[in-house]
Design a protein around this motif. Structure first.
Motif, PDB file in Angstrom:
ATOM      1  N   ASP A  85     -29.631  -6.248  -2.860  1.00  0.00           N
ATOM      2  CA  ASP A  85     -28.213  -5.899  -2.761  1.00  0.00           C
ATOM      3  C   ASP A  85     -27.430  -7.194  -2.901  1.00  0.00           C
ATOM      4  N   SER A  86     -26.660  -7.289  -3.971  1.00  0.00           N
ATOM      5  CA  SER A  86     -25.922  -8.506  -4.271  1.00  0.00           C
ATOM      6  C   SER A  86     -24.474  -8.172  -4.607  1.00  0.00           C
ATOM      7  N   GLN A  87     -23.590  -9.058  -4.236  1.00  0.00           N
ATOM      8  CA  GLN A  87     -22.186  -8.919  -4.615  1.00  0.00           C
ATOM      9  C   GLN A  87     -21.958  -9.401  -6.044  1.00  0.00           C
ATOM     10  N   ASN A  88     -22.930 -10.099  -6.615  1.00  0.00           N
ATOM     11  CA  ASN A  88     -22.868 -10.614  -7.976  1.00  0.00           C
ATOM     12  C   ASN A  88     -23.202  -9.471  -8.942  1.00  0.00           C
ATOM     13  N   ASP A  89     -22.270  -9.113  -9.827  1.00  0.00           N
ATOM     14  CA  ASP A  89     -22.483  -7.991 -10.751  1.00  0.00           C
ATOM     15  C   ASP A  89     -23.632  -8.232 -11.729  1.00  0.00           C
ATOM     16  N   GLN A  90     -24.020  -9.493 -11.947  1.00  0.00           N
ATOM     17  CA  GLN A  90     -25.164  -9.764 -12.821  1.00  0.00           C
ATOM     18  C   GLN A  90     -26.473  -9.372 -12.140  1.00  0.00           C
ATOM     19  N   VAL A  91     -26.436  -9.244 -10.823  1.00  0.00           N
ATOM     20  CA  VAL A  91     -27.621  -8.871 -10.053  1.00  0.00           C
ATOM     21  C   VAL A  91     -27.497  -7.429  -9.571  1.00  0.00           C
ATOM     22  N   GLY A  92     -26.369  -7.099  -8.951  1.00  0.00           N
ATOM     23  CA  GLY A  92     -26.095  -5.731  -8.517  1.00  0.00           C
ATOM     24  C   GLY A  92     -26.958  -5.276  -7.358  1.00  0.00           C
ATOM     25  N   THR A  93     -27.189  -3.966  -7.321  1.00  0.00           N
ATOM     26  CA  THR A  93     -27.958  -3.344  -6.255  1.00  0.00           C
ATOM     27  C   THR A  93     -28.987  -2.411  -6.884  1.00  0.00           C
ATOM     28  N   GLY A  94     -30.184  -2.408  -6.318  1.00  0.00           N
ATOM     29  CA  GLY A  94     -31.220  -1.520  -6.828  1.00  0.00           C
ATOM     30  C   GLY A  94     -32.544  -1.787  -6.156  1.00  0.00           C
ATOM     31  N   GLU A  95     -33.576  -1.226  -6.757  1.00  0.00           N
ATOM     32  CA  GLU A  95     -34.923  -1.420  -6.238  1.00  0.00           C
ATOM     33  C   GLU A  95     -35.926  -1.251  -7.361  1.00  0.00           C
ATOM     34  N   GLN A  96     -37.115  -1.837  -7.142  1.00  0.00           N
ATOM     35  CA  GLN A  96     -38.216  -1.582  -8.063  1.00  0.00           C
ATOM     36  C   GLN A  96     -39.442  -1.229  -7.253  1.00  0.00           C
ATOM     37  N   GLU A  97     -40.191  -0.270  -7.785  1.00  0.00           N
ATOM     38  CA  GLU A  97     -41.371   0.241  -7.103  1.00  0.00           C
ATOM     39  C   GLU A  97     -42.586   0.108  -8.013  1.00  0.00           C
ATOM     40  N   ILE A  98     -43.686  -0.370  -7.445  1.00  0.00           N
ATOM     41  CA  ILE A  98     -44.932  -0.436  -8.201  1.00  0.00           C
ATOM     42  C   ILE A  98     -45.461   0.992  -8.349  1.00  0.00           C
ATOM     43  N   MET A  99     -45.583   1.453  -9.592  1.00  0.00           N
ATOM     44  CA  MET A  99     -46.003   2.826  -9.872  1.00  0.00           C
ATOM     45  C   MET A  99     -47.499   2.930 -10.185  1.00  0.00           C
ATOM     46  N   SER A 100     -48.052   1.901 -10.827  1.00  0.00           N
ATOM     47  CA  SER A 100     -49.485   1.918 -11.122  1.00  0.00           C
ATOM     48  C   SER A 100     -49.975   0.498 -11.351  1.00  0.00           C
ATOM     49  N   ILE A 101     -51.257   0.306 -11.067  1.00  0.00           N
ATOM     50  CA  ILE A 101     -51.902  -0.992 -11.286  1.00  0.00           C
ATOM     51  C   ILE A 101     -53.271  -0.738 -11.895  1.00  0.00           C
ATOM     52  N   VAL A 102     -53.538  -1.418 -12.989  1.00  0.00           N
ATOM     53  CA  VAL A 102     -54.887  -1.498 -13.544  1.00  0.00           C
ATOM     54  C   VAL A 102     -55.306  -2.927 -13.237  1.00  0.00           C
ATOM     55  N   GLU A 103     -56.143  -3.071 -12.227  1.00  0.00           N
ATOM     56  CA  GLU A 103     -56.465  -4.389 -11.682  1.00  0.00           C
ATOM     57  C   GLU A 103     -56.892  -5.364 -12.777  1.00  0.00           C
ATOM     58  N   GLY A 104     -56.238  -6.499 -12.787  1.00  0.00           N
ATOM     59  CA  GLY A 104     -56.572  -7.557 -13.730  1.00  0.00           C
ATOM     60  C   GLY A 104     -55.939  -7.439 -15.095  1.00  0.00           C
ATOM     61  N   SER A 105     -55.166  -6.355 -15.342  1.00  0.00           N
ATOM     62  CA  SER A 105     -54.609  -6.233 -16.696  1.00  0.00           C
ATOM     63  C   SER A 105     -53.210  -5.644 -16.796  1.00  0.00           C
ATOM     64  N   ARG A 106     -52.807  -4.763 -15.881  1.00  0.00           N
ATOM     65  CA  ARG A 106     -51.499  -4.120 -16.081  1.00  0.00           C
ATOM     66  C   ARG A 106     -50.911  -3.636 -14.761  1.00  0.00           C
ATOM     67  N   MET A 107     -49.587  -3.820 -14.648  1.00  0.00           N
ATOM     68  CA  MET A 107     -48.823  -3.260 -13.535  1.00  0.00           C
ATOM     69  C   MET A 107     -47.567  -2.609 -14.114  1.00  0.00           C
ATOM     70  N   ASP A 108     -47.303  -1.365 -13.706  1.00  0.00           N
ATOM     71  CA  ASP A 108     -46.104  -0.644 -14.137  1.00  0.00           C
ATOM     72  C   ASP A 108     -45.183  -0.474 -12.940  1.00  0.00           C
ATOM     73  N   VAL A 109     -43.881  -0.667 -13.187  1.00  0.00           N
ATOM     74  CA  VAL A 109     -42.885  -0.490 -12.134  1.00  0.00           C
ATOM     75  C   VAL A 109     -41.779   0.436 -12.619  1.00  0.00           C
ATOM     76  N   GLU A 110     -41.096   1.037 -11.653  1.00  0.00           N
ATOM     77  CA  GLU A 110     -39.886   1.791 -11.956  1.00  0.00           C
ATOM     78  C   GLU A 110     -38.733   1.025 -11.341  1.00  0.00           C
ATOM     79  N   LEU A 111     -37.714   0.763 -12.137  1.00  0.00           N
ATOM     80  CA  LEU A 111     -36.511   0.066 -11.688  1.00  0.00           C
ATOM     81  C   LEU A 111     -35.405   1.084 -11.520  1.00  0.00           C
ATOM     82  N   ARG A 112     -34.807   1.092 -10.343  1.00  0.00           N
ATOM     83  CA  ARG A 112     -33.720   2.032 -10.057  1.00  0.00           C
ATOM     84  C   ARG A 112     -32.480   1.226  -9.687  1.00  0.00           C
ATOM     85  N   PHE A 113     -31.543   1.181 -10.614  1.00  0.00           N
ATOM     86  CA  PHE A 113     -30.297   0.437 -10.417  1.00  0.00           C
ATOM     87  C   PHE A 113     -29.228   1.378  -9.861  1.00  0.00           C
TER      88      PHE A 113
END
Length: 180
Positions: A85-113
């Motif tokens: 949560d930022s007052q700076n509009d370049q940063v804004g407010t939101g969250e990201q959640e780790i949705m899946s991990i393939v150990e050693g090769s890939r991580m997927d996230v969902e960004l919610r602004f």
């Protein structure tokens, strides 16, 4: 009154043209950047899968050091949420959640602004060994703008706007990890 009527008709025509153009404009965008880091894949992957580490290399996280950060869950595991949560509009407010991990090769996230705009995008990190002591890191974002907001994609160069910040962040990551 005739001038006002002509101005009104012209404004309606401009709005109609914009709405028609938006109907035929793409709604999706995707941006990806990559870098090679002189460290083993396991070390690089274990670093990038921890969202808290973005505070040390992500240009967006570093833009406002006073942003209020909150974390839920165990970092580096599916379900972990990092919010800001930022007052700076370049940063804004939101969250990201780790949705899946393939150990050693890939991580997927969902960004919610939520501020300064509302959007839900997908992000990912992919790491791949390029030798015993080199790792290629790909960082990508995929997003969508619904009609008629997708008209903004004609005015904004997402590839450049987001891509430049991603490239800066990956450069920061390279310097940071190669110093360790």
């Amino acid at each position: 009154m005739k001038i006002l009527k002509k101005i009104g008709i012209a404004l309606l025509a401009i709005i109609a043209i914009a709405l028609i153009t938006a109907a035929f404009t793409r709604k999706d965008y995707a941006v990806e950047r990559e870098i090679v880091i002189n460290k083993p894949n396991a070390e690089v992957f274990n670093y990038v899968k921890n969202l808290k580490n973005q505070n040390y290399f992500s240009k967006w996280n570093m833009t406002d050091p006073n942003a209020k950060m909150d974390y839920k869950g165990t970092d580096g595991t599916v379900g972990f949420i990092a919010s800001w949560d930022s007052q700076n509009d370049q940063v804004g407010t939101g969250e990201q959640e780790i949705m899946s991990i393939v150990e050693g090769s890939r991580m997927d996230v969902e960004l919610r602004f939520t501020k300064p705009f509302v959007a839900t995008d997908k992000g990912y990190f992919i790491t791949q060994a390029e030798g015993d002591n080199q790792t290629k890191v790909k960082w990508g974002f995929k997003g969508k703008m619904d009609y008629p907001m997708n008209l903004m994609l004609l005015l904004m160069n997402m590839e450049e706007m987001i891509g430049n910040d991603m490239a800066t962040s990956l450069g920061n990551l390279k310097v940071l990890l190669e110093k360790q």
